[in-house]
Enzyme design. Structure first.
Site, PDB file in Angstrom:
ATOM      1  CD  GLN A  92       0.916   1.603 -15.449  1.00  0.00           C
ATOM      2  OE1 GLN A  92       0.521   1.629 -16.621  1.00  0.00           O
ATOM      3  NE2 GLN A  92       2.062   1.069 -15.081  1.00  0.00           N
ATOM      4  CG  HIS A  98       1.429  -2.852 -10.333  1.00  0.00           C
ATOM      5  ND1 HIS A  98       2.007  -1.768 -10.952  1.00  0.00           N
ATOM      6  CD2 HIS A  98       0.199  -2.451  -9.961  1.00  0.00           C
ATOM      7  CE1 HIS A  98       1.160  -0.757 -10.955  1.00  0.00           C
ATOM      8  NE2 HIS A  98       0.039  -1.149 -10.374  1.00  0.00           N
TER       9      HIS A  98
HETATM   10  P1  5GP Z   1      -1.962   1.312 -10.100  1.00  0.00           P
HETATM   11  O1  5GP Z   1      -2.836   2.493  -9.769  1.00  0.00           O
HETATM   12  O2  5GP Z   1      -0.662   1.795 -10.738  1.00  0.00           O
HETATM   13  O3  5GP Z   1      -2.621   0.222 -10.871  1.00  0.00           O
HETATM   14  O4  5GP Z   1      -1.597   0.641  -8.725  1.00  0.00           O
HETATM   15  C1  5GP Z   1      -0.638   1.154  -7.852  1.00  0.00           C
HETATM   16  C2  5GP Z   1      -0.959   0.631  -6.480  1.00  0.00           C
HETATM   17  O5  5GP Z   1       0.165   0.847  -5.642  1.00  0.00           O
HETATM   18  C3  5GP Z   1      -2.155   1.311  -5.813  1.00  0.00           C
HETATM   19  O6  5GP Z   1      -3.162   0.343  -5.530  1.00  0.00           O
HETATM   20  C4  5GP Z   1      -1.560   1.920  -4.555  1.00  0.00           C
HETATM   21  O7  5GP Z   1      -2.425   1.846  -3.440  1.00  0.00           O
HETATM   22  C5  5GP Z   1      -0.300   1.117  -4.349  1.00  0.00           C
HETATM   23  N1  5GP Z   1       0.739   1.844  -3.663  1.00  0.00           N
HETATM   24  C6  5GP Z   1       1.101   3.149  -3.865  1.00  0.00           C
HETATM   25  N2  5GP Z   1       2.123   3.477  -3.056  1.00  0.00           N
HETATM   26  C7  5GP Z   1       2.426   2.355  -2.331  1.00  0.00           C
HETATM   27  C8  5GP Z   1       3.410   2.063  -1.329  1.00  0.00           C
HETATM   28  O8  5GP Z   1       4.218   2.914  -0.937  1.00  0.00           O
HETATM   29  N3  5GP Z   1       3.403   0.805  -0.814  1.00  0.00           N
HETATM   30  C9  5GP Z   1       2.521  -0.155  -1.232  1.00  0.00           C
HETATM   31  N4  5GP Z   1       2.615  -1.353  -0.644  1.00  0.00           N
HETATM   32  N5  5GP Z   1       1.592   0.083  -2.167  1.00  0.00           N
HETATM   33  C10 5GP Z   1       1.548   1.325  -2.729  1.00  0.00           C
END
Ligand code: 5GP
Ligand code: ZN
Length: 112
Positions: A92, A98
């Protein structure tokens, strides 16, 4: 949460490609897609992660999954993968809950 990236996207302060906007859930395309379809389904309420869920959040989190299913259908995905990274060790990076909806290519197991 003033310093949360996804709260800023929800508020329209940071641009994103929205695919769904409901009363308490939104969905937008991931900026670094890991599959031909890669959409994030996000509660409007700031909830840090599944680990921070309270009993009162169960309905909302259930509807995140239901929304993810509808989005996968709208995207024409024959199969799809839902991912909820929870905690830094699990990958994360944004601490606003999300559900990742990934599809459009074949997937492998176990994930990395
Ligand atoms: P996690 O790593 O927390 O499970 O997922 C976070 C996600 O947010 C990642 O897949 C990353 O690519 C996406 N993400 C990070 N910054 C942004 C942004 O500014 N806009 C969008 N649309 N996605 C983002
Ligand atoms: Zn937030």
């Amino acid at each position: 949460m003033s310093n949360c990236l996804f709260c800023k996207i929800i508020a329209g302060e940071v641009p994103a490609t929205m695919v769904y906007r409901g009363i308490d859930i939104v969905a937008f395309r991931d900026i670094h897609p890991q599959a031909p379809t890669h959409i994030l389904v996000v509660p409007i309420k700031h909830l840090e992660s599944v680990a921070a869920m309270q009993p009162g959040d169960v309905d909302l989190v259930g509807r995140l999954v239901a929304t993810a299913k509808d989005i996968a259908h709208n995207e024409g995905l024959a199969g799809f993968r839902l991912v909820v990274n929870t905690g830094r060790e699990a990958g994360q990076s944004v601490f606003h809950l999300h559900v990742h909806v990934l599809g459009g290519r074949s997937m492998h197991w176990p994930p990395g």
